[in-house]
Design a protein around this motif. Structure first.
Motif, PDB file in Angstrom:
ATOM      1  N   THR A   1       3.216   9.740 -10.072  1.00 28.03           N
ATOM      2  CA  THR A   1       2.452   9.361 -11.415  1.00 28.03           C
ATOM      3  C   THR A   1       1.591  10.950 -11.415  1.00 28.03           C
ATOM      4  OG1 THR A   1       2.476   7.142 -12.138  1.00 28.03           O
ATOM      5  CG2 THR A   1       1.097   8.673 -13.273  1.00 28.03           C
ATOM      6  N   ALA A   2       1.235  10.961 -10.594  1.00 29.35           N
ATOM      7  CA  ALA A   2       0.231  12.180 -10.415  1.00 29.35           C
ATOM      8  C   ALA A   2       1.057  13.646 -10.473  1.00 29.35           C
ATOM      9  CB  ALA A   2      -0.928  12.681  -8.941  1.00 29.35           C
TER      10      ALA A   2
ATOM     11  N   ARG B   1       0.990  -1.131  -0.089  1.00 30.57           N
ATOM     12  CA  ARG B   1       0.178  -0.040  -0.013  1.00 30.57           C
ATOM     13  C   ARG B   1       1.248   0.903   0.233  1.00 30.57           C
ATOM     14  NH1 ARG B   1      -5.520  -0.332   2.481  1.00 30.57           N
ATOM     15  NH2 ARG B   1      -6.248  -2.698   2.077  1.00 30.57           N
TER      16      ARG B   1
ATOM     17  N   LEU C   1       2.729   1.605  -4.032  1.00 31.98           N
ATOM     18  CA  LEU C   1       1.384   2.212  -4.409  1.00 31.98           C
ATOM     19  C   LEU C   1       1.606   3.220  -4.483  1.00 31.98           C
ATOM     20  CD1 LEU C   1      -0.323  -0.840  -4.883  1.00 31.98           C
ATOM     21  CD2 LEU C   1       0.928  -0.581  -6.287  1.00 31.98           C
ATOM     22  N   GLN C   2       0.943   4.417  -2.988  1.00 35.75           N
ATOM     23  CA  GLN C   2       0.657   4.841  -2.719  1.00 35.75           C
ATOM     24  C   GLN C   2       1.418   6.030  -3.693  1.00 35.75           C
ATOM     25  OE1 GLN C   2      -2.002   6.183  -1.391  1.00 35.75           O
ATOM     26  NE2 GLN C   2      -1.386   8.961  -2.387  1.00 35.75           N
TER      27      GLN C   2
ATOM     28  N   GLU D   1       1.681  14.138 -14.084  1.00 36.30           N
ATOM     29  CA  GLU D   1       1.017  14.304 -15.001  1.00 36.30           C
ATOM     30  C   GLU D   1       1.093  16.136 -15.163  1.00 36.30           C
ATOM     31  OE1 GLU D   1      -2.732  11.628 -14.992  1.00 36.30           O
ATOM     32  OE2 GLU D   1      -1.706   9.913 -15.848  1.00 36.30           O
TER      33      GLU D   1
ATOM     34  N   PHE E   1       4.131   5.548  -5.474  1.00 37.98           N
ATOM     35  CA  PHE E   1       4.432   5.655  -7.185  1.00 37.98           C
ATOM     36  C   PHE E   1       3.524   6.434  -7.899  1.00 37.98           C
ATOM     37  CE2 PHE E   1       3.517   3.379 -11.343  1.00 37.98           C
ATOM     38  CZ  PHE E   1       4.051   3.624 -11.763  1.00 37.98           C
ATOM     39  N   ILE E   2       1.720   6.658  -7.197  1.00 31.67           N
ATOM     40  CA  ILE E   2       0.147   6.581  -8.042  1.00 31.67           C
ATOM     41  C   ILE E   2       1.161   8.389  -7.294  1.00 31.67           C
ATOM     42  CG2 ILE E   2      -1.841   7.470  -7.228  1.00 31.67           C
ATOM     43  CD1 ILE E   2      -0.863   4.272  -9.113  1.00 31.67           C
ATOM     44  N   ASP E   3       1.376   8.749  -6.708  1.00 30.63           N
ATOM     45  CA  ASP E   3       1.408  10.472  -6.299  1.00 30.63           C
ATOM     46  C   ASP E   3       2.468  10.712  -6.911  1.00 30.63           C
ATOM     47  OD1 ASP E   3       0.104  10.501  -3.716  1.00 30.63           O
ATOM     48  OD2 ASP E   3       1.413  10.675  -2.179  1.00 30.63           O
TER      49      ASP E   3
END
Length: 93
Positions: A43-44, A33, A36-37, A47, A39-41
Motif C-alpha cells: 500500500t505504501a 503480522r 499485514l506487513q 501511494e 500488505f502495508i508495504d
C-alpha cells in the motif's frame, strides 16, 4: 470473482470483511503480522507511485475517486479482504 459477492451471507456466513477479522484474530500471530506487513508495504508503494504521478493533494484525489467509483471500490475492497484472508490461511499451521 465478483459473482462471489452477490450473496455474501450464503457463501461466507458473513461479509468478506467480517471473515477476514475472524481469520486475523484466530490465525497464527506471526503469519498475520507478516501478511499485514506485506500488505502495508504494498500500500505504501502504491501511494508513493500515485503521489509521483498525480497532484500533491493525493488525499483529496483519492476521496474524489472513491466517491465517483464507489461500486468498483467496494467490490475491489472485498477482493482485497479475500486475498489477504487467503494469504493468511495458506500459511497458517
Amino acid at each position: 470473482m465478483y459473482g462471489l459477492f452477490e450473496d455474501e451471507d450464503d457463501i461466507f456466513m458473513g461479509s468478506p470483511k467480517s471473515k477476514l477479522m475472524d481469520v486475523i484474530f484466530n490465525a497464527n500471530n506471526d503469519v498475520v503480522r507478516h501478511e499485514l506487513q506485506k500488505f502495508i508495504d504494498r500500500t505504501a508503494a502504491i501511494e508513493l507511485m500515485i503521489a509521483d504521478k498525480f497532484s500533491q493533494d493525493m488525499d483529496r484525489d483519492i476521496q474524489n475517486y472513491m466517491i465517483s467509483n464507489s461500486d468498483e471500490v467496494e467490490n475491489h475492497s472485498k477482493s482485497l479482504y479475500i486475498e489477504l484472508m487467503g494469504a493468511i490461511l495458506s500459511q497458517s499451521e
